[in-house]
Design a protein around this motif. Structure first.
Motif, short mmCIF file in Angstrom:
data_model
loop_
_atom_site.label_atom_id
_atom_site.label_comp_id
_atom_site.label_asym_id
_atom_site.label_seq_id
_atom_site.Cartn_x
_atom_site.Cartn_y
_atom_site.Cartn_z
N HIS A 155 0.82 -1.20 0.00
CA HIS A 155 0.00 0.00 0.00
C HIS A 155 0.86 1.26 0.00
O HIS A 155 0.47 2.29 -0.56
CB HIS A 155 -0.95 -0.02 1.19
CG HIS A 155 -2.02 -1.07 1.07
ND1 HIS A 155 -3.23 -0.83 0.46
CD2 HIS A 155 -2.06 -2.37 1.46
CE1 HIS A 155 -3.97 -1.92 0.47
NE2 HIS A 155 -3.28 -2.87 1.08
N ALA A 156 2.03 1.18 0.63
CA ALA A 156 2.96 2.31 0.55
C ALA A 156 3.42 2.53 -0.88
O ALA A 156 3.59 3.67 -1.33
CB ALA A 156 4.16 2.07 1.46
N THR A 275 2.46 12.36 2.41
CA THR A 275 2.30 12.08 3.84
C THR A 275 1.68 10.70 4.08
O THR A 275 2.00 10.04 5.07
CB THR A 275 1.43 13.16 4.50
OG1 THR A 275 0.17 13.25 3.83
CG2 THR A 275 2.13 14.52 4.45
N MET A 276 0.81 10.27 3.17
CA MET A 276 0.25 8.93 3.33
C MET A 276 1.34 7.87 3.14
O MET A 276 1.39 6.88 3.88
CB MET A 276 -0.88 8.71 2.31
CG MET A 276 -1.46 7.30 2.35
SD MET A 276 -3.02 7.15 1.44
CE MET A 276 -4.17 7.77 2.67
N THR A 277 2.24 8.08 2.18
CA THR A 277 3.34 7.16 1.98
C THR A 277 4.24 7.10 3.21
O THR A 277 4.63 6.02 3.67
CB THR A 277 4.17 7.58 0.75
OG1 THR A 277 3.31 7.61 -0.39
CG2 THR A 277 5.30 6.61 0.49
N ALA A 278 4.58 8.29 3.74
CA ALA A 278 5.43 8.33 4.94
C ALA A 278 4.76 7.63 6.11
O ALA A 278 5.40 6.89 6.87
CB ALA A 278 5.74 9.78 5.29
N GLY A 279 3.45 7.83 6.27
CA GLY A 279 2.72 7.18 7.35
C GLY A 279 2.72 5.67 7.21
O GLY A 279 2.85 4.94 8.21
N ARG A 280 2.58 5.18 5.99
CA ARG A 280 2.54 3.73 5.79
C ARG A 280 3.92 3.10 5.93
O ARG A 280 4.06 1.97 6.41
CB ARG A 280 1.94 3.41 4.42
CG ARG A 280 0.43 3.60 4.41
CD ARG A 280 -0.21 3.40 3.06
NE ARG A 280 -1.67 3.39 3.18
CZ ARG A 280 -2.51 3.37 2.16
NH1 ARG A 280 -2.04 3.40 0.92
NH2 ARG A 280 -3.81 3.35 2.37
N ALA A 298 -6.55 7.28 16.67
CA ALA A 298 -5.72 8.46 16.46
C ALA A 298 -5.69 8.86 14.99
O ALA A 298 -5.74 10.06 14.65
CB ALA A 298 -4.30 8.20 16.96
N GLY A 299 -5.62 7.87 14.09
CA GLY A 299 -5.59 8.18 12.67
C GLY A 299 -6.88 8.82 12.20
O GLY A 299 -6.87 9.81 11.46
N GLY A 300 -8.03 8.28 12.64
CA GLY A 300 -9.30 8.86 12.24
C GLY A 300 -9.48 10.28 12.76
O GLY A 300 -9.95 11.17 12.04
N ALA A 301 -9.10 10.53 14.03
CA ALA A 301 -9.24 11.87 14.59
C ALA A 301 -8.32 12.86 13.89
O ALA A 301 -8.71 14.00 13.60
CB ALA A 301 -8.93 11.82 16.09
N ALA A 331 -3.36 7.19 6.67
CA ALA A 331 -2.34 6.29 6.11
C ALA A 331 -2.53 4.83 6.51
O ALA A 331 -2.53 3.94 5.65
CB ALA A 331 -0.95 6.78 6.52
N ASN A 332 -2.70 4.54 7.79
CA ASN A 332 -2.66 3.15 8.24
C ASN A 332 -4.02 2.58 8.61
O ASN A 332 -4.10 1.43 9.02
CB ASN A 332 -1.71 3.04 9.44
CG ASN A 332 -0.26 3.26 9.05
OD1 ASN A 332 0.30 2.51 8.27
ND2 ASN A 332 0.33 4.32 9.57
#
Length: 407
Positions: A155-156, A275-280, A298-301, A331-332
């Motif tokens: 996914h990353a 940022t999504m790539t970095a998070g994954r 935490a991700g949803g908030a 991301a995750n």
């Protein structure tokens, strides 16, 4: 010696283990390339949506209806791809759908009316839905063979491909026509498929079938497992809705509502994808530190707060910051939701949650289009924040679901 036996030998360090390890490594590299290619082609198309909208003379509602063609084509294909994978193998279906996606992505720039655009996007959606189901099926098999949680890396790769595709689109938006740009994307797709496709076609899926749960053993808890899988599938849908909405409408929001330069507008999705790539890429460490439930909540908030800023901020740079925070928050959530579904119901749970998730990605853009026509595009984009907050709430509510399987 069958590949499955080679996999077992590799795990035990016996003779032939090196060959099996290299085979699995090549499979992982090729499959990673297809995930990246999918993101690259998808992002390359979405950053040219403003130009295609202008050349077809479509209103926001017309564009929403046309984008519904992507959803319709994908839903039809997703219902068939599982059967095709069982009959022909997920590797072969991945290669064929990659070719179809590379060819179909060139077509939207050739249209001159909303109706023609919608019909063309039916083909794009069919190819896009097919390759996503096939790739994820192949990835599930490979993860089982490797016995390592490498799913986030695939996914990353998708996110990285999206970032590169959007970044390149931003650079070319002011100097290259949509027709030339999308034709170039198609050629790149065909070339990369020719490079990585033979690796998948030469090797069958390394599925350790003896590790799959017995249907009779799972029967007493089948109903509860289905409900749990649906919960995590809806969580995946809520977050993928945001990804699809930003991909198709983020650039238009920046250019139409904030008068951003075409290159800056195209960079909106690139920032989100970065940022999504970095998070994954850091997802494994985050899960080890916070655990699955805290990561979901935490991700949803975080995504909800970021999207409120991105949708309602009065300046371009504040909006870009909001997009970046949203990507970090989302991301995750999708990989965790799919993993939890798999812990409860095995590969079938992974397939169900993934299909619901990708359905959210495909249904988000037309929904945003209709809401933008009724209200405004900024207001429509706030639904991404609402659903992200809903995913956080459901993640907390389902914190004990499948706990045994997860352990």
């Amino acid at each position: 010696m069958p590949l499955l036996n080679k996999v077992r030998t590799a795990m035990t360090g016996g003779p032939g283990g090196d060959n099996a390890t290299r085979s699995l490594t090549r499979l992982r590299s090729a499959l990673t390339l297809f995930f990246a290619l999918d993101g690259f082609l998808f992002a390359g198309w979405v950053v040219r949506i403003p130009a295609v909208k202008q050349q077809t003379g479509a209103s926001a509602g017309d564009l929403g209806l046309a984008l519904l063609g992507v959803s319709a084509g994908a839903v039809i294909t997703m219902t068939l791809t599982g059967r095709l994978c069982r009959r022909y193998g997920s590797h072969a279906v991945t290669v064929v759908t990659a070719v179809l996606l590379s060819l179909s992505v060139t077509l939207p720039a050739l249209t001159r009316s909303p109706l023609a655009l919608g019909l063309v996007l039916l083909l794009v959606g069919a190819a896009y839905g097919g390759i996503n189901v096939a790739m994820n099926s192949a990835a599930v098999d490979l993860v089982a063979a490797l016995r390592r949680p490498v799913m986030p890396s695939f996914h990353a790769a998708f996110s990285l491909g999206g970032m590169l595709g959007a970044g390149l689109g931003g650079l070319l938006a002011g100097s290259l026509s949509p027709t030339a740009h999308l034709a170039g994307l198609g050629l790149v797709g065909l070339a990369l498929t020719a490079l990585a496709g033979p690796v998948l076609l030469r090797h069958p899926s390394p599925v350790p079938h003896e590790a799959l749960p017995s249907p009779s053993a799972a029967a007493p808890r089948a109903a509860g497992a289905r409900r749990t899988v649906l919960v995590f599938g809806v969580i995946a849908l809520c977050t993928a809705y945001g990804e699809g909405a930003l991909a198709d409408w983020g650039a238009l929001h920046l250019s139409q509502d904030l008068n951003a330069h075409p290159g800056v507008a195209a960079a909106g999705y690139s920032v989100f994808a970065l940022t999504m790539t970095a998070g994954r890429l850091s997802g494994t460490a985050l899960l080890e530190r916070l655990g699955q439930t805290r990561t979901l909540v935490a991700g949803g908030a975080t995504a909800a707060a970021g999207m409120l800023l991105g949708a309602l901020a009065p300046s371009v740079w504040a909006t870009l910051l909001g997009f970046a925070v949203t990507g970090l928050g989302l991301a995750n959530i999708f990989p965790v939701a799919v993993a939890r579904a798999g812990a409860v119901a095995g590969p079938g749970g992974v397939a169900t949650a993934s299909t619901l998730g990708y359905g959210g990605m495909l249904l988000g853009p037309p929904s945003i289009g209709f809401l933008a026509d009724w209200f405004s595009l900024p207001v429509a984009l706030t639904t991404v924040a609402v659903l992200a907050a809903g995913a956080a709430a459901m993640g907390y509510w389902a914190r004990n679901a499948g706990a045994t399987g997860a352990r």
